[in-house]
Scaffold this motif. Structure first.
Motif, PDB file in Angstrom:
ATOM      1  N   GLN A 107       1.616   9.671  -5.365  1.00  0.00           N
ATOM      2  CA  GLN A 107       1.804  10.917  -4.758  1.00  0.00           C
ATOM      3  C   GLN A 107       2.970  11.695  -5.915  1.00  0.00           C
ATOM      4  OE1 GLN A 107       3.523  10.357  -0.965  1.00  0.00           O
ATOM      5  NE2 GLN A 107       1.550  10.884  -0.064  1.00  0.00           N
ATOM      6  N   TYR A 108       4.023  10.731  -6.498  1.00  0.00           N
ATOM      7  CA  TYR A 108       4.818  10.869  -7.401  1.00  0.00           C
ATOM      8  C   TYR A 108       4.158  11.564  -8.674  1.00  0.00           C
ATOM      9  CZ  TYR A 108       8.609  10.473 -11.318  1.00  0.00           C
ATOM     10  OH  TYR A 108       9.407  10.624 -12.007  1.00  0.00           O
ATOM     11  N   LYS A 109       3.254  10.496  -9.323  1.00  0.00           N
ATOM     12  CA  LYS A 109       2.335  11.033 -10.292  1.00  0.00           C
ATOM     13  C   LYS A 109       1.655  12.431 -10.372  1.00  0.00           C
ATOM     14  CE  LYS A 109       3.161   7.499 -13.173  1.00  0.00           C
ATOM     15  NZ  LYS A 109       3.615   7.653 -14.682  1.00  0.00           N
ATOM     16  N   ARG A 110       1.089  12.445  -9.277  1.00  0.00           N
ATOM     17  CA  ARG A 110       0.582  13.920  -8.847  1.00  0.00           C
ATOM     18  C   ARG A 110       1.465  15.102  -9.039  1.00  0.00           C
ATOM     19  NH1 ARG A 110      -4.040  12.204  -4.171  1.00  0.00           N
ATOM     20  NH2 ARG A 110      -5.636  11.232  -5.731  1.00  0.00           N
ATOM     21  N   LYS A 111       2.449  14.734  -8.344  1.00  0.00           N
ATOM     22  CA  LYS A 111       3.616  15.879  -8.471  1.00  0.00           C
ATOM     23  C   LYS A 111       4.016  16.260  -9.744  1.00  0.00           C
ATOM     24  CE  LYS A 111       8.279  16.913  -6.740  1.00  0.00           C
ATOM     25  NZ  LYS A 111       9.223  16.696  -5.843  1.00  0.00           N
ATOM     26  N   GLN A 112       4.219  15.181 -10.489  1.00  0.00           N
ATOM     27  CA  GLN A 112       4.462  15.190 -12.004  1.00  0.00           C
ATOM     28  C   GLN A 112       3.301  15.932 -12.909  1.00  0.00           C
ATOM     29  OE1 GLN A 112       5.229  11.313 -13.820  1.00  0.00           O
ATOM     30  NE2 GLN A 112       7.398  11.902 -14.566  1.00  0.00           N
ATOM     31  N   GLU A 113       2.226  15.634 -12.576  1.00  0.00           N
ATOM     32  CA  GLU A 113       1.028  16.424 -13.328  1.00  0.00           C
ATOM     33  C   GLU A 113       1.279  17.896 -12.998  1.00  0.00           C
ATOM     34  OE1 GLU A 113      -2.575  14.757 -12.956  1.00  0.00           O
ATOM     35  OE2 GLU A 113      -2.113  12.884 -14.145  1.00  0.00           O
TER      36      GLU A 113
ATOM     37  N   VAL B  41       1.009  -1.462  -0.051  1.00  0.00           N
ATOM     38  CA  VAL B  41      -0.019   0.005  -0.047  1.00  0.00           C
ATOM     39  C   VAL B  41       0.896   1.439  -0.171  1.00  0.00           C
ATOM     40  CG1 VAL B  41      -1.650   1.305   1.242  1.00  0.00           C
ATOM     41  CG2 VAL B  41      -1.932  -1.253   1.335  1.00  0.00           C
ATOM     42  N   ARG B  42       1.928   1.469   0.743  1.00  0.00           N
ATOM     43  CA  ARG B  42       3.006   2.432   0.829  1.00  0.00           C
ATOM     44  C   ARG B  42       3.506   2.482  -0.520  1.00  0.00           C
ATOM     45  NH1 ARG B  42       5.061   0.127   6.439  1.00  0.00           N
ATOM     46  NH2 ARG B  42       3.603   1.596   7.695  1.00  0.00           N
ATOM     47  N   ASP B  43       3.713   1.608  -1.218  1.00  0.00           N
ATOM     48  CA  ASP B  43       4.469   1.532  -2.594  1.00  0.00           C
ATOM     49  C   ASP B  43       3.529   2.031  -3.543  1.00  0.00           C
ATOM     50  OD1 ASP B  43       6.592   0.342  -1.488  1.00  0.00           O
ATOM     51  OD2 ASP B  43       6.196  -1.768  -2.535  1.00  0.00           O
ATOM     52  N   ILE B  44       2.220   1.822  -3.458  1.00  0.00           N
ATOM     53  CA  ILE B  44       1.423   2.595  -4.210  1.00  0.00           C
ATOM     54  C   ILE B  44       1.029   3.855  -4.064  1.00  0.00           C
ATOM     55  CG2 ILE B  44      -0.969   2.373  -5.140  1.00  0.00           C
ATOM     56  CD1 ILE B  44      -0.888  -0.815  -4.435  1.00  0.00           C
ATOM     57  N   LEU B  45       1.076   4.268  -2.859  1.00  0.00           N
ATOM     58  CA  LEU B  45       0.761   5.644  -2.348  1.00  0.00           C
ATOM     59  C   LEU B  45       1.951   6.483  -2.742  1.00  0.00           C
ATOM     60  CD1 LEU B  45      -0.931   5.341   1.230  1.00  0.00           C
ATOM     61  CD2 LEU B  45      -1.817   6.069  -0.966  1.00  0.00           C
ATOM     62  N   ASP B  46       3.193   5.883  -2.897  1.00  0.00           N
ATOM     63  CA  ASP B  46       4.376   6.580  -2.979  1.00  0.00           C
ATOM     64  C   ASP B  46       4.131   6.923  -4.673  1.00  0.00           C
ATOM     65  OD1 ASP B  46       5.451   6.793  -0.595  1.00  0.00           O
ATOM     66  OD2 ASP B  46       6.622   5.293  -0.809  1.00  0.00           O
ATOM     67  N   LEU B  47       3.622   5.896  -5.330  1.00  0.00           N
ATOM     68  CA  LEU B  47       3.611   6.216  -6.911  1.00  0.00           C
ATOM     69  C   LEU B  47       2.612   7.116  -7.110  1.00  0.00           C
ATOM     70  CD1 LEU B  47       4.242   5.159  -9.699  1.00  0.00           C
ATOM     71  CD2 LEU B  47       2.849   3.378  -9.519  1.00  0.00           C
TER      72      LEU B  47
END
Length: 174
Positions: free
Chosen positions: A81-87, A73-79
């Motif tokens: 968050q990373y995608k949102r930051k990229q957007e 779950v943490r891995d998915i949340l990190d991903l």
């Protein structure tokens, strides 16, 4: 209403050993009784720490529930968050829509004329053009191809201008 169930973690399966679970991520298998609507709730250990997220039950494994392990779950949340930051940095990505061009059975045009136009417009070889025409003849319509929306609409327009019965259907690409 709040519901709490008690159970024992009976297995922990990872991606390398997914034959029993037939799943592709890290899951905890528990005999805790899950009911519809409990998905998304926490799986806790004896200390009250969250160790997973209730995910699903399988009908063929009576009384068994699956929880996505908290590390996954943490891995998915990190991903996420990373995608949102990229957007935010790049702006939202525009997903092109897809157009499919369909050829309909047309008894008013000769086979040779339709084959010639399919070859000219779509650059199909004779065998490909014949396959599309036979599919349209037997099924009523045939998929000529899929392109980005604007290109597909242009192809359908060119076929219609040549009096070939066709259509362009537009859908998102998923």
């Amino acid at each position: 209403s709040n519901v709490v169930t008690l159970g024992i973690i009976t297995a922990f399966k990872q991606r390398e050993d997914k034959a029993l679970l037939d799943v592709s991520n890290d899951y905890l298998l528990t005999d805790a009784l899950y009911s519809p609507g409990m998905s998304g709730g926490p799986t806790l250990n004896a200390k009250g720490e969250v160790i997973g997220v209730n995910t699903f039950i399988r009908g063929d494994m009576a009384g068994m529930g699956f929880s996505l392990a908290v590390n996954r779950v943490r891995d998915i949340l990190d991903l996420v968050q990373y995608k949102r930051k990229q957007e935010r940095q790049q702006g939202p990505r525009q997903t092109p829509t897809v157009g499919q061009v369909w050829l309909y059975n047309d008894r008013f045009n000769t086979r040779a004329r339709v084959a010639s136009i399919l070859t000219e417009v779509f650059k199909l070889g004779p065998e490909e053009a014949d396959k599309v025409m036979m599919e349209a003849h037997t099924s009523g319509r045939a998929l000529v191809g899929t392109w980005e929306r604007e290109e597909a609409e242009e192809y359908a327009r060119r076929l219609n201008e040549a009096d070939i019965l066709s259509e362009c259907t537009v859908t998102p690409p998923w």
